[in-house]
Design a protein around this motif. Structure first.
Motif, PDB file in Angstrom:
ATOM      1  N   GLU A   1     -34.905   8.975 -44.980  1.00  0.00           N
ATOM      2  CA  GLU A   1     -33.741   8.108 -44.800  1.00  0.00           C
ATOM      3  C   GLU A   1     -32.456   8.866 -45.088  1.00  0.00           C
ATOM      4  O   GLU A   1     -31.440   8.672 -44.417  1.00  0.00           O
ATOM      5  CB  GLU A   1     -33.853   6.889 -45.714  1.00  0.00           C
ATOM      6  CG  GLU A   1     -34.857   5.845 -45.224  1.00  0.00           C
ATOM      7  CD  GLU A   1     -34.950   4.656 -46.157  1.00  0.00           C
ATOM      8  OE1 GLU A   1     -34.328   4.700 -47.257  1.00  0.00           O
ATOM      9  OE2 GLU A   1     -35.643   3.678 -45.819  1.00  0.00           O
ATOM     10  N   PHE A   2     -32.479   9.731 -46.102  1.00  0.00           N
ATOM     11  CA  PHE A   2     -31.284  10.503 -46.448  1.00  0.00           C
ATOM     12  C   PHE A   2     -31.140  11.767 -45.611  1.00  0.00           C
ATOM     13  O   PHE A   2     -30.036  12.120 -45.182  1.00  0.00           O
ATOM     14  CB  PHE A   2     -31.318  10.891 -47.935  1.00  0.00           C
ATOM     15  CG  PHE A   2     -30.977   9.785 -48.882  1.00  0.00           C
ATOM     16  CD1 PHE A   2     -29.732   9.165 -48.847  1.00  0.00           C
ATOM     17  CD2 PHE A   2     -31.899   9.334 -49.818  1.00  0.00           C
ATOM     18  CE1 PHE A   2     -29.412   8.140 -49.727  1.00  0.00           C
ATOM     19  CE2 PHE A   2     -31.597   8.307 -50.693  1.00  0.00           C
ATOM     20  CZ  PHE A   2     -30.347   7.708 -50.645  1.00  0.00           C
ATOM     21  N   LEU A   3     -32.238  12.479 -45.390  1.00  0.00           N
ATOM     22  CA  LEU A   3     -32.155  13.842 -44.885  1.00  0.00           C
ATOM     23  C   LEU A   3     -32.931  14.087 -43.601  1.00  0.00           C
ATOM     24  O   LEU A   3     -33.084  15.233 -43.178  1.00  0.00           O
ATOM     25  CB  LEU A   3     -32.656  14.819 -45.964  1.00  0.00           C
ATOM     26  CG  LEU A   3     -31.855  14.842 -47.272  1.00  0.00           C
ATOM     27  CD1 LEU A   3     -32.587  15.658 -48.324  1.00  0.00           C
ATOM     28  CD2 LEU A   3     -30.452  15.392 -47.044  1.00  0.00           C
ATOM     29  N   GLY A   4     -33.403  13.018 -42.976  1.00  0.00           N
ATOM     30  CA  GLY A   4     -34.265  13.178 -41.812  1.00  0.00           C
ATOM     31  C   GLY A   4     -33.678  13.994 -40.688  1.00  0.00           C
ATOM     32  O   GLY A   4     -34.415  14.664 -39.946  1.00  0.00           O
ATOM     33  N   ASP A   5     -32.355  13.983 -40.532  1.00  0.00           N
ATOM     34  CA  ASP A   5     -31.732  14.742 -39.452  1.00  0.00           C
ATOM     35  C   ASP A   5     -31.516  16.209 -39.810  1.00  0.00           C
ATOM     36  O   ASP A   5     -31.121  17.004 -38.945  1.00  0.00           O
ATOM     37  CB  ASP A   5     -30.371  14.123 -39.079  1.00  0.00           C
ATOM     38  CG  ASP A   5     -30.525  12.760 -38.413  1.00  0.00           C
ATOM     39  OD1 ASP A   5     -31.605  12.504 -37.852  1.00  0.00           O
ATOM     40  OD2 ASP A   5     -29.572  11.967 -38.473  1.00  0.00           O
TER      41      ASP A   5
END
Length: 326
Positions: A133-137
């Motif tokens: 959710e925070f770092l998926g990209d």
């Protein structure tokens, strides 16, 4: 280093957010580095984290390391990446699962643990969702946090299968971090599974015991990350390091980091800087490492430090366990 967790090229210095993502940590002298323990609200730590992240990126650092249990480190890093318009093509991000943060933004927890280990399948699945959710990209590397023989995680086939499924579905590299006197034994067990692309271990001039296993991991194709290269500040008080740094004309912190960079396992070594001044001094380690590897004087100084500063691993980890959160 080329092709580090799928990123084309990174310098040997990375930035770890263990001390930037939460108000309390076990580094020596923390009050002098940030603010007193009662003056570190979320907004203060967020601003400090972003300040150091800006300085690191501007200086050329391209690997950034956090964890679910480092307070709000993933949140702070995510916001910084978004605010600065940085993409997965601009840098490499790693995080970890396996501990939950339990301090509730306190330094003094009244004896309650700051972190609680849980290497179960259910915890992996829940923390994976939170991290993505925070770092998926941006994330390229997901690591088991502090895998040990005792935790049994390397023998838990359900967890290993779930990790492999995650790699297949997302393309992320898989890693593990290590701690304690059994780092070498744990790493050899991890190598044998064939699951892991990287290892993050404690190696410093005091605690050198993981070195042979790290060489084995590197030869097996795993990438190596070194944490605690300054032993939470303890190496900086050692007379041998102080004398050597003065003789070479370099900062003691840069020499300690460079000693890890100069090892044959060719690691990315994490800075734990919490000020831009610390980060600037740490950056000098890149040049110092080259001096240690390419000059007779540097090589001789490194060999003396390796011989004079090594301590018994049991003693090292006992001393570390007695450090106070501050």
């Amino acid at each position: 280093l080329a092709d580090f967790v799928g990123f084309p090229r990174v310098p040997q210095l990375g930035l770890g957010l263990a001390a930037l993502g939460r108000p309390g940590y076990i580094n020596l002298g923390r009050d002098g580095d940030i603010a007193t323990a009662d003056a570190r609200p979320v907004e203060v730590m967020r601003a400090r984290a972003h300040e150091v992240l800006d300085a690191a990126h501007a200086a050329g650092v391209r690997y950034f390391d956090c964890a679910r249990s480092y307070g709000r480190s993933e949140e702070f890093l995510s916001a910084w990446l978004t605010d600065r318009g940085l993409t997965r093509d601009d840098l490499a991000v790693g995080s970890k699962w396996g501990y939950r943060y339990g301090a509730d933004w306190r330094v003094d927890t009244g004896g309650e643990p700051h972190e609680v280990k849980d290497h179960s399948l259910a915890h992996f699945l829940s923390q994976k969702v939170e991290t993505l959710e925070f770092l998926g990209d941006h994330i390229r590397l997901y690591q088991i946090h502090s895998a040990t023989i005792a935790s049994g995680v390397l023998e838990n086939q359900e967890v290993l299968d779930a990790l492999l499924k995650m790699r297949e579905e997302t393309g992320l590299r898989l890693g593990l971090s290590l701690s304690g006197v059994e780092q070498g034994e744990t790493l050899r067990k991890a190598i044998a599974t064939g699951v892991f692309d990287s290892v993050q271990a404690t190696w410093n001039l005091l605690e050198q015991s993981a070195g042979p296993a790290l060489e084995e991991a590197s030869k097996a194709g795993m990438q190596v990350i070194v944490k605690e290269a300054m032993a939470n500040g303890r190496v900086l008080r050692h007379p041998a390091l102080i004398v050597a740094a003065s003789d070479l004309g370099v900062p003691a912190d840069a020499l300690a980091l460079a000693a890890a960079m100069a090892q044959p396992f060719r690691a990315v070594v994490l800075s734990g800087a919490v000020t831009t001044a610390q980060l600037e001094s740490n950056m000098q380690s890149l040049a110092v490492a080259e001096m240690l590897k390419s000059t007779d004087k540097g090589a001789a100084a490194l060999q003396r430090l390796l011989a004079e500063m090594r301590v018994d691993p049991e003693a090292n980890w006992k001393e570390r366990s007695q450090l106070s959160w501050n």
